[in-house]
Scaffold this motif. Structure first.
Motif, PDB file in Angstrom:
ATOM      1  N   GLU A 147     -37.830  51.870 -18.183  1.00  0.00           N
ATOM      2  CA  GLU A 147     -38.297  50.875 -17.215  1.00  0.00           C
ATOM      3  C   GLU A 147     -38.918  51.566 -16.011  1.00  0.00           C
ATOM      4  O   GLU A 147     -39.960  51.155 -15.512  1.00  0.00           O
ATOM      5  N   PRO A 171     -33.000  52.174 -18.636  1.00  0.00           N
ATOM      6  CA  PRO A 171     -33.470  52.272 -17.253  1.00  0.00           C
ATOM      7  C   PRO A 171     -34.586  53.294 -17.063  1.00  0.00           C
ATOM      8  O   PRO A 171     -35.524  53.050 -16.310  1.00  0.00           O
ATOM      9  N   LYS A 172     -34.510  54.398 -17.788  1.00  0.00           N
ATOM     10  CA  LYS A 172     -35.539  55.430 -17.590  1.00  0.00           C
ATOM     11  C   LYS A 172     -36.904  54.935 -18.080  1.00  0.00           C
ATOM     12  O   LYS A 172     -37.924  55.187 -17.464  1.00  0.00           O
ATOM     13  N   ARG A 232     -30.158  47.951 -21.790  1.00  0.00           N
ATOM     14  CA  ARG A 232     -31.381  48.310 -21.078  1.00  0.00           C
ATOM     15  C   ARG A 232     -31.638  49.803 -21.206  1.00  0.00           C
ATOM     16  O   ARG A 232     -30.751  50.593 -21.489  1.00  0.00           O
TER      17      ARG A 232
END
Lengths: 423, 553
Positions: free
Chosen positions: A311, A308-309, A306
């Motif tokens: 997202e 995250p940033k 993933r």
């Protein structure tokens, strides 16, 4: 329907395998120069020759240090049936964890407690450090006389080296005597763990180290086969298991599958990560199709890797993006310290020069600013805080400019002007 | 939003409300209101001996279809969660559920357990605000212990140290897993009417994990929680973490095997529309309302809780011209309603939340889930020129003087408040617009921006207060000699205590912030955090010429 039942059974079997580290590491133990054999030699020599030993197991997290150790102890218990016993077998272990028992007092207390539980003695909570350490030495002597090996396992070993290392000294010093029969095993993911020891502790340590490395490619496939293939002679339908295994093996030889495994192992090379990946893929298994498909692995890799940033940026509203862009502009201008009020000034100047439609009052912006604070995209640059209100505390961006512009591009609602401003 | 947590568990004999456990947020969202009535049926049942049934979700298990329809826009997440939790008795690796606030993480997870009918232990790090409370909460639930007056609201075990926690936890979990397995064997042999439990897995849910980062002992608690799985090493235990911040914010030097990530994205516009239209009396009308408002508001925030808080008064505004609320609006009517609403939209866009005036008391809304947002300085309507809250005159003067003390340099106090009634001439004479001064001015402005309002000791505040109140009296009556001010101070000693009281009130209301003590002077320093607009408004309400006294660079 039968197939579906069988599939569910198979799924449960594989899942329980994946959640059992002892099972996973079994195939990596065969070869004579594996860590398993070395460790087994050390511990068994202590059992048979009644001597003391100490060893450190070092390696990155998830390479199976503890699992291999458990396998060794398990096998030793089987190998040496109890001859002279107080309670159980010839070997018994005392487990400590650096996260739980890093201070000397509680560690010794825990040792005393486990010794008491093992030998059906009454454990006194009130005992002092000295009482406990005397008790431990006495117990070690007793165990030595009874030819019972005590294995001390210190997980997160590096955390025990904080402070005065009184526990380590007490343990290793007790093992200098001939009467005791103990193995000291430290487990750590810091490769320089032995350098953290004090002089007096270091001189009592044997300096044996076993290094655990991520698996090789050949080992990975052995492991995959070991974990994923179904047993043919079990309560699962024979045909189903055969078919399942055949599909699996044809997939293993598939070039695309190998690529996926390769790319995942490049990203996170340890066995535990692989297990996580397999777990994700297996739990994705379609019970109707009743076997693992390539798509399972493909979707697992995307759900595990993933960003995250990115997202977070995608979750941002337009106003929040504006604030981020303003902060970026301030950082480009090399203002080393700026606060929300400075950001507001920049925001206002952008509005003045471009007449954007997204101009909101300061309160609304402050709320948006707090949202991005909560998301972890920005943070306060000073540690103290509390006294100052949010607007005046210095802040900084936690994402790089490249990430920001990439995020703006990926954001489907992002106005063109923002991308221009951020460039 | 998650109002249906109010009552969750089948409760034991004495009905001590377990409300603290499940009131994660008080419900203000109209969108999900029907869920409330689903659970209200979970009233007290018979007196039952503690058993693992207490760890189930109260109320009847729900169907997967109901669950899916209850959470529009969350189907992939629900499906993924179901896959990870797996079929009956399937062991699992730890999961890390993350996503912004009000994206349905907790709600979906709890409803999912209701659907699956499996036992779980839920503890939120919001209510369990320290390691000890967190540990004890988990242990209490595992040993079916309820705090009540008979046990003096004490926990089942006192547990402060992580090492004790792990020991107790292992003990409790092993016991529960054993009893679950026995139960299954029993229920196989004898069919009971009582509710049964599915499977022999127990799940531990830790909610609001991001709050742990702010705890004093976060550096030990977080690795402990993340490594709990390998420490316990019981395959029948599943660990689930819920956090509103992504996993990368939890990285530390300690390191741990990361749990499986599961991401809940913020709702997009279509999802929001679906959610908001649910449970509306007149979906058509509301939908036409959303056509108008949803897009502009989504540019500001996509958080459901905030949007629903804004939309409920706005919708009332929207419906005002209508006599019949059940009407299905046609294009014409829609246009009319829109033009009616338009002025309100821009007004609502520019405020975070509204403090209702006296006339519409009772329906006060506050913004949930945002701790710092409730600072009182936000609590004013920026659009009107009047103050929305009541304040005594002396408090107003105090506020103004605090504002002045924060804005003006202390060295200029004398020139502002000197005996001639604060002539600004001297100040003007001193200012010479040269190039150097301009650069200096900019630097100073920067400094003001970065440093914020200045701090001041109590004495200075009182002196300014004294001056401006005397000036105010002057402006009302005839010229009073300045020497009187000393006398006035002497006479007004009883008033001084009142002023100090007012000051503490203002501090509590967050208009003035108490700062640290000055190391040299040793007295507490204060700082005014009101915005200039608000200060001007306050000054206007007491007819004080504030602008004259503010030092402009």
């Amino acid at each position: 329907m039968v197939n579906r039942n069988a599939a569910e059974k198979a799924l449960n079997l594989i899942r329980s395998r994946l959640c059992n580290p002892n099972f996973i590491f079994r195939p990596l133990c065969d070869s004579p120069d594996s860590n398993y054999s070395k460790l087994k030699f050390i511990v068994s020599s202590s059992v048979t020759e009644a001597c003391n030993n100490s060893v450190l197991l070092l390696g990155p997290r998830g390479t199976g240090k503890v699992a291999v150790l458990e396998l060794v102890l398990e096998d030793l218990l089987l190998e040496y049936p109890d001859m002279i016993t107080l309670s159980g077998g010839v070997v018994f272990q005392i487990r400590l964890n650096g996260l739980l028992h890093s201070d000397d007092n509680s560690a010794l207390k825990e040792i005393a407690r486990q010794l008491c539980v093992e030998h059906q003695l009454v454990f006194s909570k009130m005992a002092s450090f000295d009482d406990n350490s005397e008790f431990m030495i006495a117990m070690l002597r007793e165990c030595g006389l009874a030819h019972k090996t005590v294995v001390f396992v210190l997980d997160e070993f590096d955390l025990f080296t904080q402070g005065k290392q009184r526990l380590l000294y007490a343990l290793l010093d007790a093992m200098q005597s001939v009467t005791s029969q103990a193995v000291f095993i430290g487990v750590s993911c810091r490769l320089d763990a032995d350098q953290l020891l004090e002089k007096r502790v270091k001189s009592r340590f044997s300096h044996r180290k076993l290094l655990f490395l991520p698996p090789s490619e050949e080992e990975i496939y052995r492991l995959l086969d070991h974990v994923l293939s179904l047993p043919v002679d079990s309560n699962l339908p024979h045909d189903y298991a055969m078919e399942f295994n055949a599909k699996l093996h044809s997939m293993f030889s598939d070039e695309r599958f190998r690529q996926i495994i390769d790319s995942f192992m490049n990203f996170s090379p340890t066995v535990r990560h692989l297990v996580k990946f397999l777990f994700r893929a297996v739990s994705d298994m379609d019970l109707k199709l009743s076997n693992l498909s390539f798509e399972n692995f493909k979707s697992a890799i995307s759900s595990l890797q993933r960003q995250p940033k990115m997202e977070c940026l995608r979750d941002c509203s337009i106003l929040e993006l504006y604030i981020l862009v303003c902060m970026k502009r301030l950082e480009v201008k090399e203002q080393n310290s700026y606060s929300f009020s400075a950001v507001m000034k920049e925001y206002k100047s952008i509005h003045d020069s471009f007449q954007t439609s997204d101009y909101y009052s300061q309160d609304v912006c402050l709320r948006a600013f707090e949202h991005i604070l909560q998301r972890g995209l920005v943070c306060f640059a000073d540690g103290r805080g509390r006294i100052q209100s949010t607007e005046f505390r210095p802040v900084k961006l936690l994402i790089s400019f490249a990430e920001l512009s990439q995020g703006l591009k990926a954001h489907h609602l992002c106005p063109a002007i923002l991308q221009k401003l951020a460039a | 939003m998650l109002g249906w947590f109010l009552q969750k568990r089948k409760m034991g004999k004495d009905e001590v409300p377990l409300i603290t456990r499940r009131t994660t947020r008080s419900s203000s969202a109209t969108a999900i209101s029907t869920k409330n009535n689903v659970v209200e049926s979970t009233t007290s049942t018979n007196i039952c001996s503690p058993s693992p049934i207490d760890l189930l979700y109260g109320g009847e298990p729900i169907d997967l279809d109901v669950l899916l329809s209850n959470f529009p826009g969350r189907h992939p997440q629900i499906r993924e969660l179901l896959q990870i939790l797996g079929p009956l008795n399937a062991p699992m690796l730890p999961v890390f559920v993350y996503g912004g606030p009000s994206t349905g993480k907790t709600g979906i997870l709890l409803q999912l357990f209701r659907h699956l009918n499996r036992p779980f232990v839920y503890s939120s790090c919001r209510t369990c605000y320290s390691p000890r409370i967190l540990f004890e909460s988990v242990l209490n639930q595992l040993s079916y212990h309820q705090k009540n007056s008979t046990n003096g609201y004490s926990s089942v075990k006192r547990c402060e140290k992580p090492s004790d926690f792990v020991n107790f936890l292992r003990e409790a979990l092993v016991g529960i897993v054993k009893s679950l397995k026995e139960n299954r064997r029993k229920s196989k042999s004898s069919k009971k009417l009582e509710r049964s439990i599915d499977g022999n897995m127990v799940y531990l849910i830790f909610d609001k994990l991001e709050l742990v980062k702010d705890w004093d002992k976060s550096s030990t608690i977080l690795p402990l929680l993340f490594n709990l799985d390998s420490m316990l090493n019981i395959p029948e235990v599943g660990l689930i973490f819920i956090s509103s911040t992504p996993p990368d914010t939890f990285y530390s030097s300690m390191g741990y095997i990361e749990p499986i990530p599961l991401y809940f994205p913020t709702y997009n516009e279509d999802d929001l529309r679906q959610i908001l239209v649910r449970n509306q009396a007149n979906p058509k009308l509301y939908s036409s309302f959303l056509d108008v408002v949803l897009r502009p508001f989504c540019r500001i925030t996509r958080r459901l809780d905030e949007l629903s808080a804004v939309f409920s008064p706005l919708f009332i505004e929207y419906c005002k011209p209508l006599n019949d609320l059940a009407i299905v609006p046609n294009e014409d009517l829609k246009r009319k309603l829109f033009s009616n609403l338009q002025p309100h939209i821009s007004l609502f866009l520019n405020e975070t939340f509204r403090v209702l005036s006296q006339s519409s008391l009772g329906a006060e809304r506050t913004k949930d889930g945002e701790p710092r947002g409730s600072k009182s300085k936000v609590g004013t309507c920026e659009d009107s020129d009047e103050l929305d809250f009541h304040m005594s005159t002396s408090a107003k003067y105090l506020l103004i003087s605090a504002f002045l003390a924060s804005r003006n340099p202390a060295t200029l106090d004398a020139s502002f408040f000197d005996s001639r009634g604060g002539s600004a001439d001297g100040r003007k004479r001193r200012r010479k617009p040269s190039e150097m001064a301009k650069g200096q001015k900019e630097a100073e402005e920067q400094e003001l921006l970065s440093k914020g309002p200045g701090s001041f000791p109590l004495e200075r505040l009182l002196a300014i207060f004294q001056c401006i109140t005397s000036v105010a009296e002057d402006s009302l009556g005839e010229e009073v000699q300045e020497e009187d001010s000393l006398e006035v101070e002497g006479q007004n000693n009883p008033l001084m205590s009142d002023v100090l009281l007012q000051l503490s009130t203002l501090c509590n209301a967050n208009f003035i912030v108490k700062g640290g003590t000055c190391p040299l002077e040793g007295s507490t320093r204060y700082r005014s955090v009101v915005s200039e607009d608000l200060a001007l408004k306050v000054a206007k309400s007491v007819k004080f010429p504030l602008a004259k006294y503010v030092y402009r660079r």
